[in-house]
Design an enzyme around this catalytic site. Structure first.
Site, PDB file in Angstrom:
ATOM      1  CE  LYS A 122      11.388  -5.126 -20.300  1.00  0.00           C
ATOM      2  NZ  LYS A 122      11.197  -5.964 -21.653  1.00  0.00           N
ATOM      3  CE1 TYR A 173      -5.732  -4.293  10.202  1.00  0.00           C
ATOM      4  CE2 TYR A 173      -3.594  -4.590   8.190  1.00  0.00           C
ATOM      5  CZ  TYR A 173      -4.777  -3.761   9.202  1.00  0.00           C
ATOM      6  OH  TYR A 173      -4.747  -2.678   9.035  1.00  0.00           O
TER       7      TYR A 173
END
Ligand SMILES: *Cc1c(COP(=O)(O)O)cnc(C)c1O
Length: 368
Positions: A38, A264
């Site tokens: 998965k 940032y």
């Protein structure tokens, strides 16, 4: 130092083969092996991994959702595929692609039988999931009479397996609870087998269950993380080989002087001279913002380079003040030495999360 090709996730199929052999060495010869692929085979590539595992003759695959199973079928995978969490709106698709549903409530069981009858199926393989304590998906033991009465005389379906899932198989402090889950599963299976009049496959163990509870392997085991090289325990990690290495390169090196800021929101303000390397990998590639501000680190020239300031969408900056390195040099985010487990532990996460977080933007490269 070798020159890397931008950001890549290298997958070592020889390591995968080694892990399958190790896990199988823990089983009785007749125990079937289901490979859990998965979530892009835990962030690698479900098609490449399933093709290789099919060559190694695994008995079953499992995926979480129907769309994941469809991808495998369209790539030519013919091994049976168990879909762990199918939603009723995809039941027709399941049958069209010969996928095998896990059914976990009377609502979805009845819905699936209706679709199978509508599509004129006979003995279509289904898997019944029982809840023994995880309290996530599954029938309760008390539902058995109702389940049996729903299934009775339904020729459209055949119960191929009965299964359950352990809640804390990696945590030996919870072994009393796990043993109780195993006892309850045995009791459920015996009542079901009596009621059905035939014996489906029984399975309950994930990777840590395989390693810690050899008496609970039943007819099949379901391994995910172990295939990819992690055993949730230093003792088992030493027998397994991580298959994935996340590599990147240094794009640019800057020297900051005291008072300069980085990134940032100016999250880092230098108080002394700092040499920083900018790397082409960011939160859009799977490096969570939580790794920023010196929580996580990468490896450059065998040394730890902490992640500085805020993680950007497409970049991170790391501290190379004391590391000899140049622009274009290779960087290891995680791999065999600095493992995904170690990397993830720096933000209190787990190997499963960082592996499956590596976004589809990162190129996958396979080695045999
Ligand atoms: C994901 C999953 C597994 C695989 O677990 P690992 O710990 O990765 O081995 C097994 N069974 C079920 C039901 C799962 O959802």
């Amino acid at each position: 130092m070798s020159k890397a090709q931008g950001t890549v996730l290298e997958i070592d199929l020889k390591a995968l083969k080694h892990n399958v052999a190790f896990l199988k060495s823990r089983l009785q010869p007749n125990t079937k092996f289901l490979a859990v692929v998965k979530a892009f085979a835990y962030g690698s590539d479900s098609v490449e991994i399933a093709k290789y595992l099919e060559e190694l003759h695994v008995d079953y695959f499992a995926v979480a959702y129907v769309s994941e199973g469809v991808v495998l079928r369209e790539a030519g995978i013919t091994t049976p595929i168990l879909v762990l969490h199918p939603l009723p709106e995809s039941f027709e698709t399941i049958i069209e692609h010969c996928l095998e549903p896990s059914l976990y409530s009377t609502r979805v069981l009845q819905a699936f039988i209706a679709v199978a009858e509508d599509k004129k199926q006979s003995n279509y393989p289904i898997h019944l999931k029982f809840n023994t304590g995880l309290n996530r998906l599954g029938f309760a033991e008390a539902d058995i009479p109702n389940v049996l009465s729903i299934i009775q005389d339904k020729r459209a379906i055949n119960v191929t397996s009965l299964f359950s899932h352990l809640a804390a198989s990696e945590d030996l402090k919870e072994s009393a609870f796990t043993l109780q889950q195993i006892e309850q599963f045995i009791s459920i299976a015996s009542t079901m087998v009596n009621g059905l009049g035939y014996t489906p496959l029984l399975h309950q163990c994930n990777t840590s269950g395989i390693l810690n509870y050899p008496n609970a392997h039943f007819d099949m085991v379901r391994s995910g993380i172990g295939l990819y090289g992690y055993g949730n325990d230093p003792k088992f990690n030493s027998y397994l080989k991580p298959i994935a290495t996340l590599k990147t390169i240094i794009s640019q090196i800057h020297t900051l002087k005291s008072g300069d800021s980085l990134g940032y929101n100016r999250a880092l303000k230098a108080t002394e001279t700092l040499r920083t390397a900018t790397l082409p990998i960011g939160h859009a590639d799977g490096i969570a913002r939580a790794y920023g501000n010196r929580k996580g680190y990468v490896i450059i020239n065998n040394q730890k380079a902490p992640i500085l300031g805020n993680v950007c969408m497409d970049m991170i900056m790391v501290d190379v003040t004391t590391i000899k390195c140049n622009e274009g040099d290779e960087v290891i985010v995680f791999g065999a030495q600095h493992t995904a487990e170690q990397f993830s532990e720096t933000i209190s996460s787990i190997s499963y999360e960082i592996l499956t977080a590596i976004s589809q933007r990162v190129k996958r490269v396979f080695y045999r």
